[in-house]
Design a protein around this motif. Structure first.
Motif, mmCIF file in Angstrom:
data_model
loop_
_atom_site.group_PDB
_atom_site.id
_atom_site.type_symbol
_atom_site.label_atom_id
_atom_site.label_comp_id
_atom_site.label_asym_id
_atom_site.label_seq_id
_atom_site.Cartn_x
_atom_site.Cartn_y
_atom_site.Cartn_z
ATOM 1 N N VAL A 1 0.850 -1.193 0.000
ATOM 2 C CA VAL A 1 0.000 0.000 0.000
ATOM 3 C C VAL A 1 0.887 1.245 0.000
ATOM 4 C CG1 VAL A 1 -1.844 1.225 1.215
ATOM 5 C CG2 VAL A 1 -1.741 -1.271 1.327
ATOM 6 N N GLU A 2 0.514 2.217 -0.828
ATOM 7 C CA GLU A 2 1.254 3.486 -0.846
ATOM 8 C C GLU A 2 1.045 4.224 0.478
ATOM 9 O OE1 GLU A 2 0.100 5.893 -4.195
ATOM 10 O OE2 GLU A 2 0.735 4.377 -5.646
ATOM 11 N N PRO A 3 1.943 5.140 0.815
ATOM 12 C CA PRO A 3 1.735 5.941 2.026
ATOM 13 C C PRO A 3 0.422 6.726 1.941
ATOM 14 C CG PRO A 3 3.978 6.216 1.206
ATOM 15 C CD PRO A 3 3.217 5.440 0.158
ATOM 16 N N ILE A 4 -0.222 6.903 3.082
ATOM 17 C CA ILE A 4 -1.470 7.672 3.145
ATOM 18 C C ILE A 4 -1.141 9.135 2.870
ATOM 19 C CG2 ILE A 4 -3.335 8.453 4.655
ATOM 20 C CD1 ILE A 4 -3.064 5.715 6.112
ATOM 21 N N THR B 1 -5.302 6.579 -0.015
ATOM 22 C CA THR B 1 -4.126 5.808 -0.404
ATOM 23 C C THR B 1 -4.476 4.930 -1.597
ATOM 24 O OG1 THR B 1 -2.326 4.400 0.381
ATOM 25 C CG2 THR B 1 -4.550 3.824 1.114
ATOM 26 N N PHE B 2 -3.450 4.399 -2.224
ATOM 27 C CA PHE B 2 -3.628 3.513 -3.374
ATOM 28 C C PHE B 2 -2.898 2.192 -3.165
ATOM 29 C CE2 PHE B 2 -4.550 7.532 -5.431
ATOM 30 C CZ PHE B 2 -5.531 7.190 -6.347
ATOM 31 N N PHE B 3 -3.424 1.157 -3.806
ATOM 32 C CA PHE B 3 -2.790 -0.154 -3.909
ATOM 33 C C PHE B 3 -3.300 -0.754 -5.207
ATOM 34 C CE2 PHE B 3 -6.657 -0.444 -1.513
ATOM 35 C CZ PHE B 3 -7.285 -1.607 -1.946
ATOM 36 N N ALA B 4 -2.918 -1.975 -5.530
ATOM 37 C CA ALA B 4 -3.312 -2.559 -6.812
ATOM 38 C C ALA B 4 -3.944 -3.932 -6.626
ATOM 39 C CB ALA B 4 -2.092 -2.672 -7.727
ATOM 40 N N PRO C 1 -5.258 0.071 -10.402
ATOM 41 C CA PRO C 1 -5.139 0.925 -9.224
ATOM 42 C C PRO C 1 -6.467 1.005 -8.459
ATOM 43 C CG PRO C 1 -4.344 2.062 -11.190
ATOM 44 C CD PRO C 1 -5.045 0.828 -11.646
ATOM 45 N N ILE C 2 -6.383 0.806 -7.146
ATOM 46 C CA ILE C 2 -7.544 0.915 -6.274
ATOM 47 C C ILE C 2 -7.226 1.939 -5.195
ATOM 48 C CG2 ILE C 2 -9.027 -0.288 -4.620
ATOM 49 C CD1 ILE C 2 -8.555 -2.834 -6.207
ATOM 50 N N GLU C 3 -8.194 2.821 -4.946
ATOM 51 C CA GLU C 3 -8.024 3.869 -3.949
ATOM 52 C C GLU C 3 -8.950 3.610 -2.767
ATOM 53 O OE1 GLU C 3 -8.467 8.749 -3.559
ATOM 54 O OE2 GLU C 3 -9.107 7.742 -5.386
ATOM 55 N N PHE C 4 -8.447 3.821 -1.569
ATOM 56 C CA PHE C 4 -9.267 3.891 -0.375
ATOM 57 C C PHE C 4 -9.325 5.361 0.002
ATOM 58 C CE2 PHE C 4 -8.697 -0.578 1.704
ATOM 59 C CZ PHE C 4 -9.578 -1.107 0.798
ATOM 60 N N TYR C 5 -10.539 5.883 0.199
ATOM 61 C CA TYR C 5 -10.759 7.291 0.497
ATOM 62 C C TYR C 5 -11.547 7.363 1.792
ATOM 63 C CZ TYR C 5 -11.412 12.183 -0.859
ATOM 64 O OH TYR C 5 -11.370 13.558 -0.924
ATOM 65 N N GLU C 6 -10.970 8.010 2.797
ATOM 66 C CA GLU C 6 -11.584 8.055 4.121
ATOM 67 C C GLU C 6 -12.749 9.034 4.160
ATOM 68 O OE1 GLU C 6 -9.545 7.340 8.271
ATOM 69 O OE2 GLU C 6 -9.205 9.401 7.595
ATOM 70 N N LYS C 7 -13.839 8.597 4.759
ATOM 71 C CA LYS C 7 -15.070 9.395 4.867
ATOM 72 C C LYS C 7 -14.859 10.619 5.723
ATOM 73 C CE LYS C 7 -19.917 8.725 5.926
ATOM 74 N NZ LYS C 7 -20.934 7.791 6.336
#
Length: 128
Positions: free
Chosen positions: A99-102, A113-116, A122-128
């Motif tokens: 996982v890339e750094p936040i 952040t992004f990971f694959a 590419p997949i992104e997690f985006y905090e609410k």
């Protein structure tokens, strides 16, 4: 015209079992339906994100690669909203996912952040 919402996102993978494991066991998406289409030598896996069905995972024989880096035209990435990005990153790393750094979005001031996935999508997690 008024669009209500995104109905689904379709992903074609190179290794069906590996991608199925990633999306179901690593990301925790729920299987709605799995179908093998013999005439196309293809699986179609319908996955729910939360309470909605949103991802279709397909397998096809020998799909061509899609470039991600450097970034190419077209769909850039898939993003999921979540409540706690620190907890999610820890869970991914415990499962061996790099996982890339936040970072912090300069406009919204939200953390992301992004990971694959197994095919490099590419997949992104985006905090609410």
């Amino acid at each position: 015209m008024k669009l209500n919402k995104i109905h689904h996102i379709a992903i074609i993978c190179s290794n069906y079992e590996k991608s199925k494991t990633f999306y179901v066991d690593v990301l925790g998406l729920t299987v709605v339906q799995e179908v093998y289409r013999e005439e196309r030598n293809s699986f179609k896996l319908d996955l729910a994100v939360g309470d909605e069905y949103q991802i279709e995972l397909f397998s096809f024989p020998n799909p061509p690669e899609r470039p991600s880096y450097p970034e190419a035209r077209g769909l850039r990435h898939l993003a999921f909203e979540l409540d706690n990005i620190d907890k999610a990153v820890k869970e991914l790393e415990e499962k061996g996912i790099e996982v890339e750094p936040i970072r912090v979005d300069s406009l919204s001031e939200k953390r992301f952040t992004f990971f694959a996935d197994p095919d490099g999508l590419p997949i992104e997690f985006y905090e609410k």
